[in-house]
Enzyme design. Structure first.
Site, PDB file in Angstrom:
ATOM      1  N   ASP A  38       0.826  -1.211   0.000  1.00 24.59           N
ATOM      2  CA  ASP A  38       0.000   0.000   0.000  1.00 24.59           C
ATOM      3  C   ASP A  38       0.856   1.256   0.000  1.00 24.59           C
ATOM      4  OD1 ASP A  38       0.707  -0.758   2.721  1.00 24.59           O
ATOM      5  OD2 ASP A  38      -0.587   0.867   3.402  1.00 24.59           O
TER       6      ASP A  38
ATOM      7  N   GLU B 256       0.051  -1.271   5.513  1.00 30.08           N
ATOM      8  CA  GLU B 256       1.089  -0.916   6.481  1.00 30.08           C
ATOM      9  C   GLU B 256       0.920   0.523   6.940  1.00 30.08           C
ATOM     10  OE1 GLU B 256       4.973   0.794   7.824  1.00 30.08           O
ATOM     11  OE2 GLU B 256       3.730   1.403   6.140  1.00 30.08           O
TER      12      GLU B 256
HETATM   13 ZN   LIG Z   1       6.757   2.376   4.073  1.00 31.94          ZN
END
Ligand SMILES: [Zn+2]
Length: 400
Positions: free
Chosen positions: A84, A148
């Site tokens: 992401d 994340e």
């Molecule tokens: Zn990163």
């Protein structure tokens, strides 16, 4: 660096251009980028496992290269990166953030450095590892995680996912951009939002309403006091800057007009716990203050008033270990520079929790992360490829 370009540079840049083309912003379905990576690895004879989030739309991905049985199979080195990226407001960019732009030795695009650059290098090197799969002393694992940036939600599932695949790697290398300096520890990150419900009324009649912004102001002052207390109790010998836990309120929303008593107010706040400190202790202090001080005052006139705190994420700290096979590996492959620490979170905490010796090291600069016109340099691509090439030499017994 004035050396000749790395032989895999163009391959890595082609892959990076493809990866940047997927606007894989956190929380969005990521089947597109995951299928692309599966396709690339599959075309080179490398098989993958998918781990689906309950919503069926976001996936972690794991690939293995090398021995599947024998003593070495019960071990391994894992390279990890998140799929992401943070959003990109095209207005701040010179060009389309989702189309890789190559100019003056730089590659611009959202995620170029954080951290599709590393993913592209790992994917560019994967066929080389696969070509030497027979001589690898232990497997190489490639782990790709979702979400994340908003709380390491994919990595949180990794301990279980690895176990379900029978994967038992001993070392994790998280390729976040550190300009190839090893990072062995970071603070934890807890993100919270508190909603305060008061009661509306005309501002000229304060006794008839309950002002949610006044209540928020008292809560904010309390959080600020806690932050000062943390600053007043630094950890001796801490490598962190600053050497203590931090708290901050980042946004506050509430109210409709000057002459209306606001019936609601919300604030986003965070706790970054220094390793060795429990962020939940700090969180409970805030909640105790709400329970004993703020709520009774709100409810004195309007019993319906409410204060609710949601914890959006709670990423544990990465604890720097004195003896670390991951740090030793990086020292052998790349640099004798002593591992440092950073004050932002990574997926690494969850790999450490799964029993992997974990280190963060990757090409590209932190200063370019999350910025408009985010970029990675071609030199940084070469560095990352070279690092992974040395890892291949080490794992196939060709080092030295
Ligand atoms: Zn990163």
């Amino acid at each position: 660096m004035n050396a000749a370009p790395h032989p895999l540079r163009e391959r890595a840049i082609t892959i990076l251009a493809d990866l940047v083309g997927f606007p894989s912003v956190s929380l969005q379905p990521n089947d597109g980028i995951v299928s692309y990576i599966e396709g690339w690895l599959g075309d080179h004879g490398i098989s993958c496992w998918r781990d689906a989030h309950e919503d069926g739309e976001r996936f972690n991905l794991l690939a293995r290269i090398g021995p599947q049985e024998g003593p070495g199979a019960e071990s391994g080195i894992l390279l990890s990166g998140h799929l992401d990226v943070v959003p990109a407001d095209a207005a701040g960019w010179e060009d389309d953030p989702w189309r890789l732009r190559r100019e003056g030795g730089r590659l611009y695009g959202r995620g170029a450095v954080d951290m599709k650059g590393f993913l592209a290098m790992a994917l560019a090197q994967a066929p080389e590892f696969q070509a030497h799969a027979g001589s690898l002393t232990e497997p190489l694992y490639l782990a790709f995680t979702f979400d994340e940036e908003i709380g390491c939600f994919g990595a949180e599932r990794m301990p279980e996912f690895l176990a379900s695949c029978g994967a038992k790697p001993r070392i994790a290398i998280i390729g976040e951009p550190t300009e190839m300096a090893p990072i062995s520890g970071h603070k934890g990150g807890m993100e919270l939002v508190t909603h305060i419900r008061g009661a509306a009324g005309h501002a000229s009649k304060p006794a008839e309403g309950v002002n949610a912004i006044f209540a928020a102001a008292r809560l904010i002052t309390f959080i600020e006091q806690l932050a000062h207390e943390c600053a007043g109790a630094p950890h001796d010998g801490s490598p962190f800057d600053p050497p203590h836990s931090t708290l901050s309120v980042g946004t506050i929303r509430g109210g409709e007009a000057r002459n209306i008593i606001p019936d609601s107010c919300s604030l986003d706040w965070e706790i970054r716990a220094h390793p060795g400190e429990d962020p939940h202790l700090l969180r409970r202090k805030v909640e105790d203050f709400v329970a004993t001080d703020i709520l009774p005052a709100l409810r004195a006139t309007h019993p319906d008033c409410e204060v609710v705190t949601e914890m959006l994420c709670d990423v544990p700290p990465l604890e720097a270990r004195e003896i670390s096979s991951a740090a030793d590996l990086v020292a052998r492959l790349w640099t004798n520079q002593a591992p440092g620490v950073v004050s932002f979170g990574t997926d690494g905490s969850y790999f450490q929790a799964a029993g992997l010796d974990t280190i963060v090291i990757g090409p590209g600069g932190m200063a370019q992360m999350h910025q408009p016109d985010e970029y990675i340099t071609e030199d940084a691509i070469d560095e990352g490829l070279q690092f992974l090439g040395r890892l291949l030499d080490e794992m196939s017994g060709r080092a030295g």
